[in-house]
Structures are given as C-alpha cells and as structure tokens.
Design a protein around this motif. Structure first.
Motif, PDB file in Angstrom:
ATOM      1  N   ALA A 240       0.836  -1.209   0.000  1.00  0.00           N
ATOM      2  CA  ALA A 240       0.000   0.000   0.000  1.00  0.00           C
ATOM      3  C   ALA A 240       0.867   1.253   0.000  1.00  0.00           C
ATOM      4  O   ALA A 240       0.583   2.221  -0.722  1.00  0.00           O
ATOM      5  CB  ALA A 240      -0.922  -0.015   1.219  1.00  0.00           C
ATOM      6  N   ALA A 241       1.929   1.244   0.800  1.00  0.00           N
ATOM      7  CA  ALA A 241       2.829   2.400   0.863  1.00  0.00           C
ATOM      8  C   ALA A 241       3.483   2.652  -0.489  1.00  0.00           C
ATOM      9  O   ALA A 241       3.653   3.806  -0.904  1.00  0.00           O
ATOM     10  CB  ALA A 241       3.893   2.170   1.936  1.00  0.00           C
ATOM     11  N   ALA A 242       3.862   1.585  -1.190  1.00  0.00           N
ATOM     12  CA  ALA A 242       4.495   1.731  -2.502  1.00  0.00           C
ATOM     13  C   ALA A 242       3.551   2.381  -3.498  1.00  0.00           C
ATOM     14  O   ALA A 242       3.913   3.330  -4.207  1.00  0.00           O
ATOM     15  CB  ALA A 242       4.957   0.367  -3.012  1.00  0.00           C
ATOM     16  N   HIS A 243       2.323   1.886  -3.568  1.00  0.00           N
ATOM     17  CA  HIS A 243       1.348   2.451  -4.507  1.00  0.00           C
ATOM     18  C   HIS A 243       1.084   3.920  -4.192  1.00  0.00           C
ATOM     19  O   HIS A 243       1.009   4.758  -5.094  1.00  0.00           O
ATOM     20  CB  HIS A 243       0.045   1.661  -4.439  1.00  0.00           C
ATOM     21  CG  HIS A 243       0.092   0.371  -5.195  1.00  0.00           C
ATOM     22  ND1 HIS A 243      -0.969  -0.108  -5.941  1.00  0.00           N
ATOM     23  CD2 HIS A 243       1.075  -0.555  -5.324  1.00  0.00           C
ATOM     24  CE1 HIS A 243      -0.648  -1.255  -6.501  1.00  0.00           C
ATOM     25  NE2 HIS A 243       0.589  -1.562  -6.118  1.00  0.00           N
ATOM     26  N   PHE A 244       0.946   4.228  -2.911  1.00  0.00           N
ATOM     27  CA  PHE A 244       0.673   5.607  -2.497  1.00  0.00           C
ATOM     28  C   PHE A 244       1.868   6.508  -2.802  1.00  0.00           C
ATOM     29  O   PHE A 244       1.725   7.578  -3.412  1.00  0.00           O
ATOM     30  CB  PHE A 244       0.352   5.652  -1.005  1.00  0.00           C
ATOM     31  CG  PHE A 244      -0.005   7.020  -0.508  1.00  0.00           C
ATOM     32  CD1 PHE A 244      -1.318   7.467  -0.581  1.00  0.00           C
ATOM     33  CD2 PHE A 244       0.960   7.861   0.024  1.00  0.00           C
ATOM     34  CE1 PHE A 244      -1.661   8.745  -0.132  1.00  0.00           C
ATOM     35  CE2 PHE A 244       0.629   9.135   0.461  1.00  0.00           C
ATOM     36  CZ  PHE A 244      -0.691   9.579   0.389  1.00  0.00           C
ATOM     37  N   ASP A 245       3.054   6.080  -2.411  1.00  0.00           N
ATOM     38  CA  ASP A 245       4.256   6.891  -2.556  1.00  0.00           C
ATOM     39  C   ASP A 245       4.586   7.168  -4.021  1.00  0.00           C
ATOM     40  O   ASP A 245       4.895   8.305  -4.404  1.00  0.00           O
ATOM     41  CB  ASP A 245       5.426   6.187  -1.877  1.00  0.00           C
ATOM     42  CG  ASP A 245       6.579   7.130  -1.561  1.00  0.00           C
ATOM     43  OD1 ASP A 245       6.337   8.335  -1.367  1.00  0.00           O
ATOM     44  OD2 ASP A 245       7.734   6.661  -1.506  1.00  0.00           O
ATOM     45  N   LEU A 246       4.536   6.141  -4.850  1.00  0.00           N
ATOM     46  CA  LEU A 246       4.816   6.337  -6.277  1.00  0.00           C
ATOM     47  C   LEU A 246       3.809   7.293  -6.898  1.00  0.00           C
ATOM     48  O   LEU A 246       4.160   8.128  -7.735  1.00  0.00           O
ATOM     49  CB  LEU A 246       4.779   5.000  -7.016  1.00  0.00           C
ATOM     50  CG  LEU A 246       5.875   3.981  -6.694  1.00  0.00           C
ATOM     51  CD1 LEU A 246       5.708   2.748  -7.564  1.00  0.00           C
ATOM     52  CD2 LEU A 246       7.268   4.568  -6.877  1.00  0.00           C
ATOM     53  N   SER A 247       2.557   7.197  -6.468  1.00  0.00           N
ATOM     54  CA  SER A 247       1.499   8.034  -7.043  1.00  0.00           C
ATOM     55  C   SER A 247       1.656   9.502  -6.658  1.00  0.00           C
ATOM     56  O   SER A 247       1.525  10.388  -7.510  1.00  0.00           O
ATOM     57  CB  SER A 247       0.124   7.520  -6.604  1.00  0.00           C
ATOM     58  OG  SER A 247      -0.106   6.221  -7.092  1.00  0.00           O
ATOM     59  N   VAL A 248       1.925   9.767  -5.373  1.00  0.00           N
ATOM     60  CA  VAL A 248       2.065  11.179  -4.976  1.00  0.00           C
ATOM     61  C   VAL A 248       3.299  11.800  -5.637  1.00  0.00           C
ATOM     62  O   VAL A 248       3.276  12.970  -6.028  1.00  0.00           O
ATOM     63  CB  VAL A 248       2.117  11.359  -3.434  1.00  0.00           C
ATOM     64  CG1 VAL A 248       0.784  11.011  -2.810  1.00  0.00           C
ATOM     65  CG2 VAL A 248       3.251  10.570  -2.806  1.00  0.00           C
ATOM     66  N   LYS A 249       4.345  11.013  -5.786  1.00  0.00           N
ATOM     67  CA  LYS A 249       5.551  11.533  -6.447  1.00  0.00           C
ATOM     68  C   LYS A 249       5.279  11.820  -7.911  1.00  0.00           C
ATOM     69  O   LYS A 249       5.739  12.835  -8.458  1.00  0.00           O
ATOM     70  CB  LYS A 249       6.702  10.545  -6.289  1.00  0.00           C
ATOM     71  CG  LYS A 249       7.284  10.527  -4.877  1.00  0.00           C
ATOM     72  CD  LYS A 249       8.346   9.460  -4.704  1.00  0.00           C
ATOM     73  CE  LYS A 249       8.929   9.510  -3.301  1.00  0.00           C
ATOM     74  NZ  LYS A 249       9.893   8.397  -3.048  1.00  0.00           N
TER      75      LYS A 249
END
Length: 282
Positions: A240-249
């Motif tokens: 979940a953190a990966a999907h969120f982090d890549l998206s906000v970046k």
C-alpha cells in the motif's frame, strides 16, 4: 530512485500470473532488471536482499514446490530480511515496486507467501541463520491460457474484486468515510492503494486522511498469520505504501513517511496504527 514507467498504467497492468509459457528471460532484459533493483530504496531504511533462482540450474530442482499454484515458471526472485521493526513493510514496498516495473515490461509475477516450499527454495540462495525468507515471486511470460488451479484460486480469493473506497478510507477518524470529493488531490494515490494486491486479497489497509497527514493502519485478520513467525499482513501495508508513494511523487505532491507516537483517535477492533505520510518538505 527513478521510476521510468507510468504508475497508474502499471497498477492496472499488474495481475498475478500463475501459469507461465516456460520462456527464459533473455540476458539483456535480466541485466536491466538487476540495474533497476539496485536503484530501489524504501522509505523505512531497512536492508532487503534479493536472490535470483533459475530452477534449471539447481540440483534436484524437481523437488522445488509451489504446491501446484505456479506452473511453467523457471525463474524466481526471493527476498530475505533480518526481522526488525518495519522490515516487512519495507520488503512489501520494494518488491511491489519491482513487480510494477516488470508489469510495465510485459513480465508476469505473483506474490507467494504461504504457497512455496521455503526449505527447498532456500537451497538455491545464501540465507543466514538470522534471516527470514518471507516471499518469492516467479518471473516470466504468461501462458496464453490459465490452468485450472489458477482459475479456481482467482475465484476463491475473488481476485478481481476490491472493497469500496469508503470502506477502506476515512476522514479525520474512523467514524467518517472518505469520499472522492473529500480526498481531493489524494484521490488517485488512495485509489492506487485500493487496487493493490494483498495476501488472499484481504486488503488489510485502512487509511485516515487528516489535514497534513495520511495515516496507515492494519486491519488484522484474527488468526491469519498464525502459520508464520511474523505478521505477513505487514507486507501488504508495504505494498500500500508503494502504490501511495509512487502516485504522490508522480503527481508532484511532496511528503514523507513518519512513525508517530500517538495518532489520538479511537481505533476499531483488530485495527492498529502502522505509519503515516506527512505532506510537505522534510
């Protein structure tokens, strides 16, 4: 870490492949994969070790088992870690980024946690006594047709179904479901989380968005991790953190992950705080 693929496209492309055509990935492509892995960094600071396994090069490879879940795969990547705080989240974060990268290249993968023979696969990698071998994934090209076991498993875990947005995400506290309108600029990053894979498709993440924070919680499934010496659902929180982090970046939204001492809210039963993302510069 430089991401050279479209995150939303990769999330929608990625699916669990359990039946492979047996084709070996060529050397040039494997070199690209190795180079990409070297660039991956997780926000929790833990060390993750990658092990490439070609079952045709292993002695007694016929004993390697995925309990009938995977067929036709000849190449695998296994990850090992030392059990320490946030390491399972870090592992989930890193491997999911690799899987999204591979999906963008047309290469299939599948998260395997409880459905591979650790003892036999471990013979092909150098694992220290204090290391865990929590997950492995096959690498390869999907066969034209799914085999019977794959079709049955996808139906069993309802692989193509996800919980609704307002079941997973909340505004300020767990009493207020989050809507697309309230999420505003965080809608796409949260939607990418909603579409993420998880063990048995249980989607254990619960997220509360507040003014400057996005708080990540684990909704524990009672008894689910009893077969392991660790909480396997923590890996899902890393995904979940990966999907969120890549998206906000990708959207140009600045922020970073933090671990707070107290989130000061009443938590539902079986829910525990894991980490937060704070908007703004470091």
């Amino acid at each position: 870490m430089k991401i050279n693929f479209n995150v939303e496209e990769a999330v929608n492309l990625r699916s669990s492949v359990r039946n492979y055509d047996g084709q070996i990935i060529d050397t040039a492509t494997m070199n690209e994969i190795h180079t990409f892995i070297q660039s991956i960094e997780n926000p929790f600071g833990n060390k993750i070790k990658y092990h490439f396994i070609n079952i045709e090069e292993m002695k007694e490879s016929n004993k390697l088992g995925t309990y009938g879940v995977i067929q036709g795969a000849k190449q695998f990547v296994g990850l090992t870690v030392r059990l320490e705080p946030m390491v399972l989240e870090a592992l989930g974060y890193e491997l999911e980024i690799l899987m999204l990268y591979l999906a963008s290249m047309g290469i299939g993968t599948c998260w395997l946690g409880g459905t591979f023979n650790r003892k036999e696969f471990a013979k092909g990698v150098d694992i220290k006594e204090d290391e865990l071998f929590p997950v492995i994934t096959p690498l390869g090209y999907a066969a034209k047709k799914m085999h019977f076991t794959e079709v049955a498993m996808r139906k069993l875990i309802k692989a193509d179904q996800r919980k609704g947005f307002e079941q997973l995400f909340f505004k300020d506290n767990f009493q207020n479901p989050l809507t697309k309108e309230l999420a505003k600029e965080m809608y796409i990053p949260l939607e990418m989380v909603r579409l993420g894979p998880s063990a048995s498709n249980k989607q254990p993440w619960r997220i509360v968005q507040s003014k400057d924070y996005v708080h990540f919680f684990e909704r524990k499934d009672p008894g689910y991790s009893k077969a392991f010496s660790y909480d396997i659902q923590k890996i899902d929180l890393g995904i979940a953190a990966a999907h969120f982090d890549l998206s906000v970046k990708e959207l140009g939204i600045q922020g970073h992950f933090v671990k707070l001492r107290d989130v000061e809210m009443i938590l539902p039963e079986h829910v525990e705080y894991v980490f937060s993302w704070k908007k703004g510069d470091f």
